[in-house]
Structure formats: C-alpha cells, structure tokens
Design an enzyme around this catalytic site. Structure first.
Site, PDB file in Angstrom:
ATOM      1  N   TYR A  25      -5.287 -10.989   1.457  1.00 55.18           N
ATOM      2  CA  TYR A  25      -5.285 -10.548   0.061  1.00 55.18           C
ATOM      3  C   TYR A  25      -6.060 -11.474  -0.876  1.00 55.18           C
ATOM      4  O   TYR A  25      -6.145 -11.183  -2.073  1.00 55.18           O
ATOM      5  CB  TYR A  25      -3.842 -10.393  -0.428  1.00 55.18           C
ATOM      6  CG  TYR A  25      -3.066  -9.358   0.352  1.00 55.18           C
ATOM      7  CD1 TYR A  25      -3.432  -8.019   0.318  1.00 55.18           C
ATOM      8  CD2 TYR A  25      -1.967  -9.722   1.141  1.00 55.18           C
ATOM      9  CE1 TYR A  25      -2.743  -7.062   1.049  1.00 55.18           C
ATOM     10  CE2 TYR A  25      -1.262  -8.776   1.864  1.00 55.18           C
ATOM     11  CZ  TYR A  25      -1.661  -7.451   1.815  1.00 55.18           C
ATOM     12  OH  TYR A  25      -0.974  -6.506   2.536  1.00 55.18           O
ATOM     13  N   HIS A 102      -6.748  -0.391  -3.149  1.00 55.18           N
ATOM     14  CA  HIS A 102      -6.121  -1.304  -2.195  1.00 55.18           C
ATOM     15  C   HIS A 102      -7.022  -2.522  -2.022  1.00 55.18           C
ATOM     16  O   HIS A 102      -8.246  -2.379  -1.846  1.00 55.18           O
ATOM     17  CB  HIS A 102      -5.899  -0.632  -0.841  1.00 55.18           C
ATOM     18  CG  HIS A 102      -4.930   0.494  -0.942  1.00 55.18           C
ATOM     19  ND1 HIS A 102      -3.576   0.291  -1.080  1.00 55.18           N
ATOM     20  CD2 HIS A 102      -5.111   1.827  -0.991  1.00 55.18           C
ATOM     21  CE1 HIS A 102      -2.974   1.456  -1.199  1.00 55.18           C
ATOM     22  NE2 HIS A 102      -3.886   2.405  -1.155  1.00 55.18           N
ATOM     23  N   ARG A 113      -0.623   1.923   8.176  1.00 47.38           N
ATOM     24  CA  ARG A 113      -1.254   1.799   6.857  1.00 47.38           C
ATOM     25  C   ARG A 113      -2.388   2.813   6.662  1.00 47.38           C
ATOM     26  O   ARG A 113      -3.023   2.843   5.613  1.00 47.38           O
ATOM     27  CB  ARG A 113      -1.811   0.384   6.665  1.00 47.38           C
ATOM     28  CG  ARG A 113      -0.752  -0.688   6.651  1.00 47.38           C
ATOM     29  CD  ARG A 113      -1.340  -2.039   6.291  1.00 47.38           C
ATOM     30  NE  ARG A 113      -0.476  -3.114   6.743  1.00 47.38           N
ATOM     31  CZ  ARG A 113       0.572  -3.587   6.065  1.00 47.38           C
ATOM     32  NH1 ARG A 113       0.866  -3.101   4.880  1.00 47.38           N
ATOM     33  NH2 ARG A 113       1.323  -4.558   6.562  1.00 47.38           N
TER      34      ARG A 113
HETATM   35  O1  CA2 Z   1      -4.256  -3.796   0.440  1.00 50.63           O
HETATM   36  C1  CA2 Z   1      -3.456  -3.484  -0.445  1.00 50.63           C
HETATM   37  O2  CA2 Z   1      -3.699  -3.601  -1.646  1.00 50.63           O
HETATM   38  C2  CA2 Z   1      -2.058  -2.967  -0.063  1.00 50.63           C
HETATM   39  O3  CA2 Z   1      -1.711  -1.932  -0.973  1.00 50.63           O
HETATM   40  C3  CA2 Z   1      -1.114  -4.143  -0.188  1.00 50.63           C
HETATM   41  C4  CA2 Z   1       0.312  -3.837   0.309  1.00 50.63           C
HETATM   42  C5  CA2 Z   1       0.274  -3.205   1.688  1.00 50.63           C
HETATM   43  O4  CA2 Z   1       1.596  -2.804   2.062  1.00 50.63           O
HETATM   44  C6  CA2 Z   1      -0.647  -2.001   1.746  1.00 50.63           C
HETATM   45  O5  CA2 Z   1      -0.655  -1.509   3.079  1.00 50.63           O
HETATM   46  C7  CA2 Z   1      -2.053  -2.389   1.338  1.00 50.63           C
HETATM   47  C8  CA2 Z   1       1.143  -5.111   0.380  1.00 50.63           C
HETATM   48  C9  CA2 Z   1       1.248  -5.849  -0.902  1.00 50.63           C
HETATM   49  C10 CA2 Z   1       1.885  -7.180  -0.635  1.00 50.63           C
HETATM   50  O6  CA2 Z   1       1.070  -8.166  -1.199  1.00 50.63           O
HETATM   51  C11 CA2 Z   1       1.269  -9.454  -0.821  1.00 50.63           C
HETATM   52  C12 CA2 Z   1       0.396 -10.372  -1.348  1.00 50.63           C
HETATM   53  C13 CA2 Z   1       0.519 -11.693  -1.012  1.00 50.63           C
HETATM   54  C14 CA2 Z   1       1.509 -12.097  -0.151  1.00 50.63           C
HETATM   55  C15 CA2 Z   1       2.375 -11.175   0.377  1.00 50.63           C
HETATM   56  C16 CA2 Z   1       2.270  -9.845   0.037  1.00 50.63           C
END
Ligand code: CA2
Length: 151
Positions: A25, A102, A113
């Site tokens: 991320y 995303h 996903r």
């Molecule tokens: O890629 C993306 O933006 C997602 O929407 C992020 C979600 C995930 O479940 C989707 O499949 C894709 C997860 C968000 C959690 O974000 C975090 C960021 C840093 C540390 C832990 C979680």
C-alpha cells in the site's frame, strides 16, 4: 449539477495506511490520501468531504447523506469491495456518479480480491496506481460530471 462537492469514502482498515504493509500500500497515510484527493478536486473547482470508517453502517449513512449536497462519490471500499451487497445497494440507491479506486492491483492479488460488488455501479475505475490513483479517480469523475471530453 447543483453542488461542486465530492464525497471521498475510505472503508475499513484504510486508517492504517502508512503504518503497515508498505510493499502493498506504500507509505502515504490516510491524511495524505485526503490531501491528494482534495488538491485534485480543487484544481477543477470542487471541494471534498472525506469519511473513513471501519463500520459499514457509518459508510452507508455518509453515502445516503451525500444525496443532499454532493455531485459524486469517490470510494475505496477496502475489503467491503469483495463482500458487501449493502454498500453496493447504498451506492446504487443514491444515484450519484461513483468512482471506485484501489491502491493495490486487486486483479493480481488473491482470487477473493478479484470480484467487486461496487464495480458495476461505478463509472470510473482506478486500480493499482497507488495513492496517486485517488487524484486520477477525482479527475476522471469530475470530467464525467462536467461533461469534459476525454482526450
Ligand atoms: O488496494 C486497495 O485499495 C484495497 O481496497 C485495500 C483493502 C483490500 O482489502 C482490498 O482488497 C484492496 C485493504 C485496506 C487495508 O489497508 C491497510 C493499509 C495498511 C496496513 C494495513 C491495511
């Protein structure tokens, strides 16, 4: 279009941005994401109201409220993307234009996903472009709202 305002919605766990999983991320925080979206909107004369919640009902209430004063919605539903009929119904129900964003390339990650309940209620999709994708989503949504031609 009466209002030049967008609702920016970030779903569960996106408050953790910048604290963990930088390889997936990146290192930007949620505050950075809000600023990126706000700057992109401002350059086209729009303002942003941002909400992040780990609670589905809070997100749905914010989406319903957007009917009153927003022209469109930019949403990263987080994990709810892949699970939530009720979030999809809320977006469809308010009948505002929606951009789905995303940060990671969900199509290249785990199978679970790959499906999005939101995808077919959104007119803009930005996937796998990191947090810069929020600026792109804002720009494409504003262009669609204002009738700006693709070029
Ligand atoms: O890629 C993306 O933006 C997602 O929407 C992020 C979600 C995930 O479940 C989707 O499949 C894709 C997860 C968000 C959690 O974000 C975090 C960021 C840093 C540390 C832990 C979680």
């Amino acid at each position: 279009m009466t209002e030049r305002r967008l609702l920016l919605v970030n779903g569960p766990n996106l408050n953790l941005l910048g604290t963990r999983e930088p390889e997936v991320y990146g290192t930007a925080t949620l505050a950075d994401v809000v600023q990126i979206a706000t700057d992109a909107a401002a350059s086209r004369g729009f303002v942003v109201r941002a909400v992040q919640s780990n609670h589905e009902g809070v997100l749905i209430d914010a989406i319903h409220a957007a009917r009153e004063d927003c022209a469109g919605i930019v949403i990263n539903p987080g994990g709810l993307t892949h699970t939530s009929v009720v979030l999809r119904d809320a977006l469809a129900g308010v009948a505002l234009s929606v951009a789905e964003v995303h940060i990671s390339d969900v199509g290249k990650r785990e199978e679970f996903r790959h499906f999005s309940y939101v995808a077919d209620v959104a007119i803009v999709h930005v996937v796998g472009e990191g947090v810069a994708g929020y600026a792109k989503a804002v720009t494409l949504l504003v262009d669609a709202l204002t009738g700006h031609a693709e070029g």
